[in-house]
Design a protein around this motif. Structure first.
Motif, PDB file in Angstrom:
ATOM      1  N   VAL A   1      -5.518  13.302   0.340  1.00 19.18           N
ATOM      2  CA  VAL A   1      -4.011  12.508   0.134  1.00 19.18           C
ATOM      3  C   VAL A   1      -3.930  11.183   0.960  1.00 19.18           C
ATOM      4  O   VAL A   1      -3.742  11.166   2.484  1.00 19.18           O
ATOM      5  CB  VAL A   1      -2.960  13.457   1.170  1.00 19.18           C
ATOM      6  CG1 VAL A   1      -1.225  13.022   1.286  1.00 19.18           C
ATOM      7  CG2 VAL A   1      -3.091  15.296   0.506  1.00 19.18           C
ATOM      8  N   PHE A   2      -2.964  10.251   0.152  1.00 17.54           N
ATOM      9  CA  PHE A   2      -3.124   8.371   0.837  1.00 17.54           C
ATOM     10  C   PHE A   2      -2.025   8.842   0.136  1.00 17.54           C
ATOM     11  O   PHE A   2      -0.949   8.751  -0.338  1.00 17.54           O
ATOM     12  CB  PHE A   2      -3.550   7.630  -0.856  1.00 17.54           C
ATOM     13  CG  PHE A   2      -4.988   7.248  -0.318  1.00 17.54           C
ATOM     14  CD1 PHE A   2      -6.094   6.303  -0.261  1.00 17.54           C
ATOM     15  CD2 PHE A   2      -6.223   8.482  -0.908  1.00 17.54           C
ATOM     16  CE1 PHE A   2      -7.082   6.913   0.458  1.00 17.54           C
ATOM     17  CE2 PHE A   2      -6.870   8.552  -1.000  1.00 17.54           C
ATOM     18  CZ  PHE A   2      -7.560   7.891  -0.595  1.00 17.54           C
ATOM     19  N   VAL A   3      -1.021   8.352   1.877  1.00 20.38           N
ATOM     20  CA  VAL A   3       0.334   8.625   2.071  1.00 20.38           C
ATOM     21  C   VAL A   3       0.188   6.457   2.558  1.00 20.38           C
ATOM     22  O   VAL A   3      -0.189   5.682   3.177  1.00 20.38           O
ATOM     23  CB  VAL A   3       1.020   8.567   3.259  1.00 20.38           C
ATOM     24  CG1 VAL A   3       1.980   8.434   3.766  1.00 20.38           C
ATOM     25  CG2 VAL A   3       0.039  10.722   3.719  1.00 20.38           C
ATOM     26  N   LEU A   4       1.402   5.673   1.908  1.00 20.82           N
ATOM     27  CA  LEU A   4       2.129   4.916   1.599  1.00 20.82           C
ATOM     28  C   LEU A   4       3.766   4.521   2.434  1.00 20.82           C
ATOM     29  O   LEU A   4       4.495   5.179   1.372  1.00 20.82           O
ATOM     30  CB  LEU A   4       2.037   4.270   0.060  1.00 20.82           C
ATOM     31  CG  LEU A   4       2.570   2.713   0.486  1.00 20.82           C
ATOM     32  CD1 LEU A   4       2.182   1.886   0.913  1.00 20.82           C
ATOM     33  CD2 LEU A   4       3.168   2.393  -1.395  1.00 20.82           C
ATOM     34  N   ARG A   5       3.641   4.021   3.966  1.00 20.82           N
ATOM     35  CA  ARG A   5       4.978   4.408   4.485  1.00 20.82           C
ATOM     36  C   ARG A   5       5.566   2.959   4.862  1.00 20.82           C
ATOM     37  O   ARG A   5       4.678   1.579   4.613  1.00 20.82           O
ATOM     38  CB  ARG A   5       4.259   4.414   5.397  1.00 20.82           C
ATOM     39  CG  ARG A   5       5.395   4.342   5.763  1.00 20.82           C
ATOM     40  CD  ARG A   5       5.548   5.344   7.781  1.00 20.82           C
ATOM     41  NE  ARG A   5       4.588   4.610   8.990  1.00 20.82           N
ATOM     42  CZ  ARG A   5       3.926   4.583   9.153  1.00 20.82           C
ATOM     43  NH1 ARG A   5       2.868   6.004   8.201  1.00 20.82           N
ATOM     44  NH2 ARG A   5       3.142   3.799  10.199  1.00 20.82           N
ATOM     45  N   LEU A   6       6.431   3.252   3.856  1.00 19.88           N
ATOM     46  CA  LEU A   6       6.935   1.591   4.143  1.00 19.88           C
ATOM     47  C   LEU A   6       8.679   1.949   5.117  1.00 19.88           C
ATOM     48  O   LEU A   6       8.869   2.820   6.080  1.00 19.88           O
ATOM     49  CB  LEU A   6       8.064   1.204   3.119  1.00 19.88           C
ATOM     50  CG  LEU A   6       7.291   1.546   1.604  1.00 19.88           C
ATOM     51  CD1 LEU A   6       8.161   1.514   0.580  1.00 19.88           C
ATOM     52  CD2 LEU A   6       6.674   0.235   1.560  1.00 19.88           C
ATOM     53  N   ALA A   7       8.776   0.677   5.646  1.00 18.92           N
ATOM     54  CA  ALA A   7       9.745   0.394   6.697  1.00 18.92           C
ATOM     55  C   ALA A   7      11.083   1.046   6.273  1.00 18.92           C
ATOM     56  O   ALA A   7      11.678   0.860   5.160  1.00 18.92           O
ATOM     57  CB  ALA A   7      10.160  -0.833   7.400  1.00 18.92           C
ATOM     58  N   PRO A   8      11.661   1.961   7.093  1.00 19.82           N
ATOM     59  CA  PRO A   8      13.109   2.543   6.451  1.00 19.82           C
ATOM     60  C   PRO A   8      13.643   1.357   6.657  1.00 19.82           C
ATOM     61  O   PRO A   8      14.033   0.650   7.138  1.00 19.82           O
ATOM     62  CB  PRO A   8      13.266   4.003   7.565  1.00 19.82           C
ATOM     63  CG  PRO A   8      12.338   3.320   8.420  1.00 19.82           C
ATOM     64  CD  PRO A   8      11.718   2.506   8.279  1.00 19.82           C
ATOM     65  N   ALA A   9      15.016   2.035   5.636  1.00 18.46           N
ATOM     66  CA  ALA A   9      16.347   0.779   5.754  1.00 18.46           C
ATOM     67  C   ALA A   9      17.118   1.433   6.523  1.00 18.46           C
ATOM     68  O   ALA A   9      17.658   2.502   7.276  1.00 18.46           O
ATOM     69  CB  ALA A   9      16.682   1.418   3.870  1.00 18.46           C
ATOM     70  N   ARG A  10      17.935   0.918   6.876  1.00 21.36           N
ATOM     71  CA  ARG A  10      18.710   0.872   8.194  1.00 21.36           C
ATOM     72  C   ARG A  10      20.213   1.592   7.720  1.00 21.36           C
ATOM     73  O   ARG A  10      20.515   1.579   6.612  1.00 21.36           O
ATOM     74  CB  ARG A  10      19.671  -0.768   8.809  1.00 21.36           C
ATOM     75  CG  ARG A  10      18.756  -1.767   8.795  1.00 21.36           C
ATOM     76  CD  ARG A  10      19.252  -3.073   9.033  1.00 21.36           C
ATOM     77  NE  ARG A  10      18.237  -3.644   9.710  1.00 21.36           N
ATOM     78  CZ  ARG A  10      18.021  -4.968   8.583  1.00 21.36           C
ATOM     79  NH1 ARG A  10      18.661  -4.737   7.119  1.00 21.36           N
ATOM     80  NH2 ARG A  10      16.782  -5.657   9.564  1.00 21.36           N
ATOM     81  N   SER A  11      19.569   2.937   7.484  1.00 15.85           N
ATOM     82  CA  SER A  11      21.362   3.750   7.724  1.00 15.85           C
ATOM     83  C   SER A  11      21.112   3.765   6.541  1.00 15.85           C
ATOM     84  O   SER A  11      22.591   3.982   5.288  1.00 15.85           O
ATOM     85  CB  SER A  11      22.546   3.782   8.692  1.00 15.85           C
ATOM     86  OG  SER A  11      22.046   3.483  10.276  1.00 15.85           O
ATOM     87  N   ARG A  12      20.537   3.482   5.973  1.00 17.44           N
ATOM     88  CA  ARG A  12      20.029   4.290   4.142  1.00 17.44           C
ATOM     89  C   ARG A  12      19.490   5.533   3.545  1.00 17.44           C
ATOM     90  O   ARG A  12      19.857   5.457   2.086  1.00 17.44           O
ATOM     91  CB  ARG A  12      19.942   2.692   3.459  1.00 17.44           C
ATOM     92  CG  ARG A  12      20.914   0.701   3.525  1.00 17.44           C
ATOM     93  CD  ARG A  12      19.737   0.281   3.117  1.00 17.44           C
ATOM     94  NE  ARG A  12      20.781  -1.070   2.650  1.00 17.44           N
ATOM     95  CZ  ARG A  12      21.587  -0.933   2.091  1.00 17.44           C
ATOM     96  NH1 ARG A  12      22.176  -0.441   1.039  1.00 17.44           N
ATOM     97  NH2 ARG A  12      22.628  -2.237   2.445  1.00 17.44           N
ATOM     98  N   ARG A  13      18.460   5.796   4.733  1.00 18.33           N
ATOM     99  CA  ARG A  13      17.994   7.479   3.904  1.00 18.33           C
ATOM    100  C   ARG A  13      19.522   8.334   3.653  1.00 18.33           C
ATOM    101  O   ARG A  13      20.114   8.456   4.802  1.00 18.33           O
ATOM    102  CB  ARG A  13      16.466   7.522   5.421  1.00 18.33           C
ATOM    103  CG  ARG A  13      15.755   8.550   4.218  1.00 18.33           C
ATOM    104  CD  ARG A  13      15.133   8.499   6.236  1.00 18.33           C
ATOM    105  NE  ARG A  13      14.472   9.859   5.637  1.00 18.33           N
ATOM    106  CZ  ARG A  13      13.246  10.309   6.105  1.00 18.33           C
ATOM    107  NH1 ARG A  13      12.782   9.996   6.945  1.00 18.33           N
ATOM    108  NH2 ARG A  13      12.650  11.287   5.523  1.00 18.33           N
ATOM    109  N   ARG A  14      18.546   8.692   2.646  1.00 19.83           N
ATOM    110  CA  ARG A  14      19.701   9.914   1.935  1.00 19.83           C
ATOM    111  C   ARG A  14      19.141  10.888   1.749  1.00 19.83           C
ATOM    112  O   ARG A  14      17.571  10.869   1.118  1.00 19.83           O
ATOM    113  CB  ARG A  14      20.710   9.268   0.866  1.00 19.83           C
ATOM    114  CG  ARG A  14      21.871   8.522   0.975  1.00 19.83           C
ATOM    115  CD  ARG A  14      22.316   7.943   0.095  1.00 19.83           C
ATOM    116  NE  ARG A  14      21.692   7.274  -0.831  1.00 19.83           N
ATOM    117  CZ  ARG A  14      22.055   6.659  -1.659  1.00 19.83           C
ATOM    118  NH1 ARG A  14      23.297   7.198  -2.263  1.00 19.83           N
ATOM    119  NH2 ARG A  14      22.217   6.250  -2.493  1.00 19.83           N
TER     120      ARG A  14
END
Length: 481
Positions: free
Chosen positions: A456-469
């Motif tokens: 399992v390859f996981v690409l993690r990006l920086a989360p958006a500021r209070s935008r994750r829904r």
């Protein structure tokens, strides 16, 4: 075709690298010469100033002694009196002082000599200096030679007759031109050694500074060489496929339609290679900043899955609604590379389980979220060995691509993201580019084992500021629709 870094024959000398090295050497030489010229001028000024100061000090001492001697000379009953000279410190030691009196018809004659005779100066030279001082009625300095031919300095101070107030003679001091020469030589030697040491230090500093100033040029050259190497390495295979297909078509061994699919796949591969190379060049050269904007990550991943060529794999997508701040073009390339890597290396020779039809809904696997998913067969027979079974999941700022291949140990990830180090027959450029995209978004690329086999390859990006829904289920539809 794979190439191991550091293996094989030594890399050929590059004319561009040779020019950069010559430029660095020229910059170092210019910096060193400028420093040497400046130090030489300063050293010359110091040496010249010290020499003049030494000469001025010697003449000051000669003037003091000659002036004292001239003031001690007096006349009594029209006769010169010198009784005050013998006991005075001005006439003892060096510089030596002599007193010359003008004789009628005979010129100046020596009537007194100091206690120390350092030089044997001819009488004619002494008389010439005394006569000049008497004629000008002021202090006179001259250069002369003793009887051995060595240089001496003469300074004459006139004195007057007490009764007639006429110039009666002169006191002459004999000085040594080598006065203070030892200290002067020591100063010159110190300056030479110091200038040499400073010049060497300047050369070393100039070499370091010129190297640092040329670091962007070296980096640009290395990026260009890597880009050319990658382009040649990646484009060689699709070009060979296209050339071979064209040659076969020209021989008439089959209809043109027989070779068009292969040519199309090679052209698609070339387009993907060019896109990867341009993206990597953009990231390495930093020609523009990452354009981070609010992005529906789940929708982008769904579009990339739909663009995968059909055949040879089966894909299941589980995407929760997710918003991140990222560069859509870069993320698209990274996700596409993850999928290509899974399709290439995620095949299994084991007989799979029951087939899943196109657009068949799948529940969550144990330990995974329960959002809705989509399964896309892309023309692969679910029961066919050697297929690639892919599970793509979007969860917040993370995109994971799971396969049922041989698996990858997490400790080998640095090797996999190194160019030309892919152990499965690829070039390693794809995962290397995914890693760069992750770093550009303040994220990371990780790998872990998949339960039941695979990676399992996981690409993690920086989360958006209070935008994750939170995600909600969506209707299944084929990736190609």
């Amino acid at each position: 075709m794979s190439r191991m870094r550091g293996s094989g024959p030594a890399r050929r000398r590059s004319p561009a690298r040779d020019r950069l090295r010559r430029l660095q050497l020229r910059l170092t030489a210019a910096y060193t010469l400028i420093t040497l010229a400046g130090l030489s001028c300063l050293a010359w000024l110091v040496i010249r100033t010290d020499d003049r100061s030494r000469e001025a000090a010697e003449y000051d001492e000669m003037r003091r002694r000659a002036s004292v001697a001239a003031s001690l000379v007096y006349y009594e009953d029209d006769r010169i009196r010198l009784d005050g000279l013998a006991d005075d410190e001005a006439t003892a030691g060096t510089p030596q002082v002599l007193v010359l009196e003008e004789r009628p018809g005979g010129g100046p004659a020596v009537v007194f000599r100091g206690g120390v005779q350092q030089f044997d100066v001819p009488a004619t030279a002494l008389a010439r200096a005394a006569r000049a001082a008497m004629h000008r009625e002021e202090t006179v300095r001259e250069e002369a030679h003793d009887r051995t031919g060595g240089p001496v300095r003469l300074l004459a101070v006139p004195f007057w007759h007490d009764a007639t107030d006429e110039v009666a003679g002169a006191a002459v001091a004999v000085g040594d031109p080598a006065y203070g020469a030892a200290e002067h030589r020591s100063l010159v030697l110190s300056l030479v050694v110091g200038c040499a040491a400073l010049t060497a230090l300047a050369a070393l500093t100039g070499h370091v500074l010129s190297g640092r100033s040329m670091r962007p040029a070296w980096q640009a050259l290395e990026q260009q060489e890597r880009l050319l190497a990658d382009a040649a390495h990646e484009l060689r295979t699709p070009v060979a496929v296209m050339r071979g297909s064209v040659e076969l078509a020209e021989r008439g061994s089959g209809g043109a339609d027989t070779y068009l699919p292969g040519i199309r796949r090679a052209a698609d591969r070339m387009g993907h290679v060019v896109e990867n190379l341009l993206t990597r060049g953009r990231l390495e050269a930093a020609v523009e900043a990452v354009r981070a904007e609010p992005l529906r990550l789940d929708q982008l991943v769904e579009e990339v899955c739909a663009e995968l060529p059909e055949g040879g794999h089966r894909l299941e997508l589980r995407a929760a609604e997710s918003v991140v701040e990222a560069d859509a073009a870069l993320v698209r390339v990274a996700v596409r590379n993850l999928l290509d890597n899974a399709v290439r290396h995620g095949r299994t020779g084991k007989e799979p389980g029951p087939a899943l039809g196109r657009a068949e809904r799948h529940g969550a696997e144990p330990g995974e979220s329960g959002e809705s998913g989509r399964a896309e067969g892309h023309g692969a027979d679910p029961g066919e060995p050697g297929r690639a079974d892919l599970l793509v999941t979007v969860d917040g700022p993370e995109v994971s691509v799971a396969d049922r291949g041989p698996g990858v140990e997490p400790g080998r990830l640095p090797e996999l993201i190194e160019r030309f180090r892919s152990p499965g027959g690829g070039t390693g450029i794809g995962l290397s580019l995914v890693h760069r995209v992750a770093l550009a978004h303040r994220g990371a690329l990780t790998v872990r084992a998949r339960p039941g086999g695979g990676a399992v390859f996981v690409l993690r990006l920086a989360p958006a500021r209070s935008r994750r829904r939170a995600g909600t289920g969506r209707a299944d539809r084929p990736a190609g629709d």
